[in-house]
Write a protein that holds these residues in place. Structure first.
Motif, PDB file in Angstrom:
ATOM      1  N   GLU A 178       2.518   1.837  -3.574  1.00 26.14           N
ATOM      2  CA  GLU A 178       1.631   2.366  -4.627  1.00 26.14           C
ATOM      3  C   GLU A 178       0.243   2.587  -4.037  1.00 26.14           C
ATOM      4  N   PRO A 179       0.041   3.689  -3.299  1.00 25.34           N
ATOM      5  CA  PRO A 179      -1.239   3.900  -2.607  1.00 25.34           C
ATOM      6  C   PRO A 179      -2.455   3.867  -3.529  1.00 25.34           C
ATOM      7  N   GLU A 180      -2.368   4.530  -4.655  1.00 32.15           N
ATOM      8  CA  GLU A 180      -3.528   4.610  -5.543  1.00 32.15           C
ATOM      9  C   GLU A 180      -3.837   3.264  -6.185  1.00 32.15           C
ATOM     10  N   GLN A 181      -2.815   2.545  -6.585  1.00 25.34           N
ATOM     11  CA  GLN A 181      -3.023   1.263  -7.252  1.00 25.34           C
ATOM     12  C   GLN A 181      -3.354   0.153  -6.268  1.00 25.34           C
ATOM     13  N   ASN A 182      -2.664   0.135  -5.116  1.00 20.56           N
ATOM     14  CA  ASN A 182      -2.742  -1.018  -4.214  1.00 20.56           C
ATOM     15  C   ASN A 182      -3.599  -0.802  -2.972  1.00 20.56           C
ATOM     16  N   GLY A 183      -3.992   0.452  -2.711  1.00 17.73           N
ATOM     17  CA  GLY A 183      -4.660   0.761  -1.444  1.00 17.73           C
ATOM     18  C   GLY A 183      -5.868  -0.108  -1.149  1.00 17.73           C
ATOM     19  N   LEU A 184      -6.815  -0.157  -2.075  1.00 16.56           N
ATOM     20  CA  LEU A 184      -8.050  -0.907  -1.867  1.00 16.56           C
ATOM     21  C   LEU A 184      -7.772  -2.397  -1.690  1.00 16.56           C
TER      22      LEU A 184
ATOM     23  N   LEU B  24       0.843  -1.199   0.000  1.00 15.83           N
ATOM     24  CA  LEU B  24       0.000   0.000   0.000  1.00 15.83           C
ATOM     25  C   LEU B  24       0.876   1.246   0.000  1.00 15.83           C
TER      26      LEU B  24
END
Length: 221
Positions: free
Chosen positions: A104-110, A101
């Motif tokens: 890559e917060p935007e790619q992996n956050g969810l 997360l």
């Protein structure tokens, strides 16, 4: 699911490593703490996109997790050591998705959040059953070397390390891999809840039955 097949293969190397540690005065708890500390190094490595370096830390952590148990079995297995081991294991498992997360917060956050939630399910069902199983003295025929009742499932240690390795080798595929792993974890949780409930219910029924069989009306006269 695969642990019962992998454990016999790695048992001998771990036992040899354990003997070396014992000869040098290294305890099981020391290995538990040291391997956890090594595993923590994977988090900044993931954060900075050093995925192969993170993989090295993850692998060393998992080797240490097997080694501490081997040391304990050759010296003295304690509930305190088992408690420490399982707590640090579950914390380590949750920290790896956090590392992705951060990378890559935007790619992996969810997907990291989904995976952590699925870990809560597998961990809570594991520990909840273990505590009740100990109370009812339910035997563990599959993993007798474990300090806690080890309730099998689709996702166990082998599957977890396999997916962690895949995450590091193909970080761009983390969303897909994490989703697949989370689904398998949710399936494991559902199976453990179902199997655990029926196992405990059966144990409670047998306990009541044994109590009634021992009771005699003449005892009250």
């Amino acid at each position: 699911m695969l642990d019962r097949y992998v454990i016999p293969i790695i048992k001998k190397p771990l036992e040899q490593g354990a003997r070396c540690c014992i000869q040098r005065g290294i305890s099981a708890n020391q290995v538990t703490i040291a391997s956890f500390a090594i595993g923590l190094l994977a988090i900044p490595a993931l954060w900075q996109h050093y995925y192969l370096l993170a993989l090295v830390f993850i692998v060393f952590n998992r080797i240490g997790d097997g080694l501490d148990g081997a040391i304990a079995r050759q010296t003295q297995t304690t509930d305190a050591g088992g408690f420490l081991d399982i707590c640090l294991d579950f914390l380590f498992y949750a920290l790896i998705p956090l590392g992705f997360l951060l990378a890559e917060p935007e790619q992996n956050g969810l997907y990291a959040a989904l995976l952590i939630v699925s870990f809560v399910g597998t961990g809570s069902s594991f520990l909840a059953f273990a505590s009740v199983a100990a109370k009812h003295k339910i035997d563990n025929p599959i993993y007798q070397h474990k300090s806690l009742y080890y309730m099998a499932g689709i996702t166990e240690g082998t599957e977890t390390i396999g997916f962690f390795i895949a995450f590091c080798l193909w970080p761009n595929a983390f969303p897909t891999l994490a989703t697949v792993f989370a689904i398998l974890c949710f399936m494991t949780t559902a199976n453990r809840i179902w199997a655990g409930y029926h196992t405990i219910s059966k144990s409670e029924f047998n306990d009541v039955k044994q109590t009634l069989n021992k009771w005699s009306p003449d005892e009250d006269l």
